[in-house]
Scaffold this motif. Structure first.
Motif, PDB file in Angstrom:
ATOM      1  N   LYS A 107      40.318  48.393  58.905  1.00  0.00           N
ATOM      2  CA  LYS A 107      39.837  49.172  57.632  1.00  0.00           C
ATOM      3  C   LYS A 107      40.393  48.108  56.506  1.00  0.00           C
ATOM      4  O   LYS A 107      40.329  48.489  55.378  1.00  0.00           O
ATOM      5  N   THR A 108      40.885  46.845  57.041  1.00  0.00           N
ATOM      6  CA  THR A 108      41.591  45.913  55.985  1.00  0.00           C
ATOM      7  C   THR A 108      40.486  45.463  55.216  1.00  0.00           C
ATOM      8  O   THR A 108      39.497  44.851  55.727  1.00  0.00           O
ATOM      9  N   LEU A 109      40.566  45.452  53.755  1.00  0.00           N
ATOM     10  CA  LEU A 109      39.666  44.823  52.923  1.00  0.00           C
ATOM     11  C   LEU A 109      40.053  43.327  52.810  1.00  0.00           C
ATOM     12  O   LEU A 109      41.167  42.834  52.686  1.00  0.00           O
ATOM     13  N   ARG A 110      38.870  42.765  52.790  1.00  0.00           N
ATOM     14  CA  ARG A 110      39.052  41.350  52.463  1.00  0.00           C
ATOM     15  C   ARG A 110      37.745  40.770  51.534  1.00  0.00           C
ATOM     16  O   ARG A 110      36.811  41.318  51.781  1.00  0.00           O
ATOM     17  N   LYS A 111      38.139  39.650  50.835  1.00  0.00           N
ATOM     18  CA  LYS A 111      37.230  39.115  50.086  1.00  0.00           C
ATOM     19  C   LYS A 111      36.331  37.916  50.909  1.00  0.00           C
ATOM     20  O   LYS A 111      36.712  37.199  51.551  1.00  0.00           O
ATOM     21  N   GLU A 112      34.883  38.213  50.839  1.00  0.00           N
ATOM     22  CA  GLU A 112      34.288  37.199  51.776  1.00  0.00           C
ATOM     23  C   GLU A 112      33.089  36.496  50.712  1.00  0.00           C
ATOM     24  O   GLU A 112      32.755  37.225  49.715  1.00  0.00           O
ATOM     25  N   VAL A 113      32.911  35.294  51.076  1.00  0.00           N
ATOM     26  CA  VAL A 113      31.825  34.568  50.484  1.00  0.00           C
ATOM     27  C   VAL A 113      30.570  34.263  51.549  1.00  0.00           C
ATOM     28  O   VAL A 113      31.024  33.620  52.504  1.00  0.00           O
ATOM     29  N   ILE A 114      29.536  34.849  51.024  1.00  0.00           N
ATOM     30  CA  ILE A 114      28.227  34.527  51.939  1.00  0.00           C
ATOM     31  C   ILE A 114      27.584  33.557  51.225  1.00  0.00           C
ATOM     32  O   ILE A 114      27.103  33.596  49.979  1.00  0.00           O
ATOM     33  N   SER A 115      26.740  32.638  51.850  1.00  0.00           N
ATOM     34  CA  SER A 115      25.601  32.115  51.307  1.00  0.00           C
ATOM     35  C   SER A 115      24.405  32.508  52.033  1.00  0.00           C
ATOM     36  O   SER A 115      24.313  32.608  53.306  1.00  0.00           O
ATOM     37  N   ILE A 116      23.174  32.794  51.176  1.00  0.00           N
ATOM     38  CA  ILE A 116      21.978  33.191  51.951  1.00  0.00           C
ATOM     39  C   ILE A 116      20.892  32.182  51.268  1.00  0.00           C
ATOM     40  O   ILE A 116      20.689  31.927  50.159  1.00  0.00           O
ATOM     41  N   LEU A 117      20.185  31.667  52.358  1.00  0.00           N
ATOM     42  CA  LEU A 117      19.042  30.663  51.975  1.00  0.00           C
ATOM     43  C   LEU A 117      17.776  31.398  51.898  1.00  0.00           C
ATOM     44  O   LEU A 117      17.553  32.000  53.104  1.00  0.00           O
ATOM     45  N   VAL A 118      16.944  31.558  51.082  1.00  0.00           N
ATOM     46  CA  VAL A 118      15.893  32.637  50.662  1.00  0.00           C
ATOM     47  C   VAL A 118      14.763  31.736  50.201  1.00  0.00           C
ATOM     48  O   VAL A 118      14.942  30.731  49.584  1.00  0.00           O
ATOM     49  N   ASP A 119      13.462  32.219  50.329  1.00  0.00           N
ATOM     50  CA  ASP A 119      12.217  31.656  49.881  1.00  0.00           C
ATOM     51  C   ASP A 119      12.543  31.498  48.283  1.00  0.00           C
ATOM     52  O   ASP A 119      12.854  32.812  47.812  1.00  0.00           O
ATOM     53  N   THR A 133      33.906  42.200  48.356  1.00  0.00           N
ATOM     54  CA  THR A 133      35.158  42.766  48.988  1.00  0.00           C
ATOM     55  C   THR A 133      34.734  43.848  49.998  1.00  0.00           C
ATOM     56  O   THR A 133      33.878  44.805  49.532  1.00  0.00           O
ATOM     57  N   GLY A 134      35.300  43.585  51.230  1.00  0.00           N
ATOM     58  CA  GLY A 134      34.968  44.889  52.010  1.00  0.00           C
ATOM     59  C   GLY A 134      35.444  44.489  53.504  1.00  0.00           C
ATOM     60  O   GLY A 134      36.327  43.672  53.776  1.00  0.00           O
ATOM     61  N   THR A 135      35.329  45.520  54.492  1.00  0.00           N
ATOM     62  CA  THR A 135      35.845  45.509  55.884  1.00  0.00           C
ATOM     63  C   THR A 135      35.250  44.471  56.713  1.00  0.00           C
ATOM     64  O   THR A 135      34.002  44.339  56.331  1.00  0.00           O
ATOM     65  N   GLU A 136      35.747  44.266  57.863  1.00  0.00           N
ATOM     66  CA  GLU A 136      34.923  43.559  58.835  1.00  0.00           C
ATOM     67  C   GLU A 136      33.521  44.173  59.113  1.00  0.00           C
ATOM     68  O   GLU A 136      32.544  43.421  59.390  1.00  0.00           O
ATOM     69  N   GLN A 137      33.648  45.307  59.259  1.00  0.00           N
ATOM     70  CA  GLN A 137      32.544  46.135  59.845  1.00  0.00           C
ATOM     71  C   GLN A 137      31.347  46.121  58.723  1.00  0.00           C
ATOM     72  O   GLN A 137      30.380  45.807  58.452  1.00  0.00           O
ATOM     73  N   ALA A 138      31.881  46.113  57.213  1.00  0.00           N
ATOM     74  CA  ALA A 138      31.336  46.100  56.229  1.00  0.00           C
ATOM     75  C   ALA A 138      30.368  44.863  56.050  1.00  0.00           C
ATOM     76  O   ALA A 138      28.931  44.695  55.810  1.00  0.00           O
ATOM     77  N   LEU A 139      31.006  43.780  56.220  1.00  0.00           N
ATOM     78  CA  LEU A 139      30.635  42.519  56.312  1.00  0.00           C
ATOM     79  C   LEU A 139      29.339  42.323  57.446  1.00  0.00           C
ATOM     80  O   LEU A 139      28.375  41.759  57.144  1.00  0.00           O
ATOM     81  N   ILE A 159      26.150  44.394  56.299  1.00  0.00           N
ATOM     82  CA  ILE A 159      25.522  43.575  55.052  1.00  0.00           C
ATOM     83  C   ILE A 159      24.670  42.401  55.639  1.00  0.00           C
ATOM     84  O   ILE A 159      23.730  41.951  55.285  1.00  0.00           O
ATOM     85  N   LEU A 160      25.503  41.375  56.459  1.00  0.00           N
ATOM     86  CA  LEU A 160      24.892  40.282  56.983  1.00  0.00           C
ATOM     87  C   LEU A 160      23.682  40.732  58.048  1.00  0.00           C
ATOM     88  O   LEU A 160      22.546  39.921  57.674  1.00  0.00           O
ATOM     89  N   THR A 161      23.830  41.681  58.797  1.00  0.00           N
ATOM     90  CA  THR A 161      22.747  42.056  59.620  1.00  0.00           C
ATOM     91  C   THR A 161      21.446  42.544  58.946  1.00  0.00           C
ATOM     92  O   THR A 161      20.531  42.246  59.109  1.00  0.00           O
TER      93      THR A 161
END
Length: 168
Positions: free
Chosen positions: A3-15, A56-62, A65-67
């Protein structure tokens, strides 16, 4: 389950088409994720835009949301930007109230951080600074003793080092 919170940076390539940003951001909102930073730009291919989201979220949250984001038909690719293998940058514009007695001290701080004075008037100056978010935070901490009139930050944008063959 971690349940550890961490900041994630994600990149999304979209139309690159209308309402894509709304669809991606609303997905985050519907799932209860707060977006800390958001930037969008076109890429070298005019048909594709890059959305960079910091949250910011947990590993499970990341993973969740990616999926879910990947399932959107407008998404061409989505990936996390690992801090050890990526460069992050941000732009800061800050308006500082000052008179001629404060200017030289403020200018010294600006020079140390490699900022640029882009506007100067009798009662204020506007400074432009780009760099890693930590650099901008440090600069703002150094300005704590001055009267800040306005602050505008772009949010993080990032890119991976090296060539990623699987990227569009």
């Amino acid at each position: 389950m971690d349940k550890t919170l961490r900041k994630e940076v994600i990149s999304i390539l979209v139309d690159n088409q209308s309402n894509v940003l709304t669809r991606v951001v609303s997905l985050f909102g519907r799932r209860g994720f707060n977006i800390d930073s958001l930037t969008v730009s076109t890429t070298n291919n005019p048909e594709i835009s890059r959305i960079t989201i910091v949250f910011t979220g947990t590993e499970q949250a990341l993973h969740q949301i990616l999926t879910q984001t990947e399932k959107l038909e407008v998404v061409r690719d989505i990936f996390t930007l690992d801090a050890g293998n990526s460069l992050y940058r941000e732009l800061l514009l800050v308006k500082i109230k000052c008179d001629k007695t404060d200017r030289s001290a403020i200018r010294e701080i600006i020079e140390i951080y490699r900022g640029k004075i882009i506007d100067l008037s009798k009662d204020s100056m506007i400074v432009e600074l780009t760099g890693a978010p930590e650099k901008l935070d440090g600069f703002m901490n150094m300005l704590d003793c001055y009267d800040i009139a306005e602050v505008c930050r772009t949010g993080i944008t990032g890119i991976e080092r090296g060539i990623q063959e699987h990227r569009i």
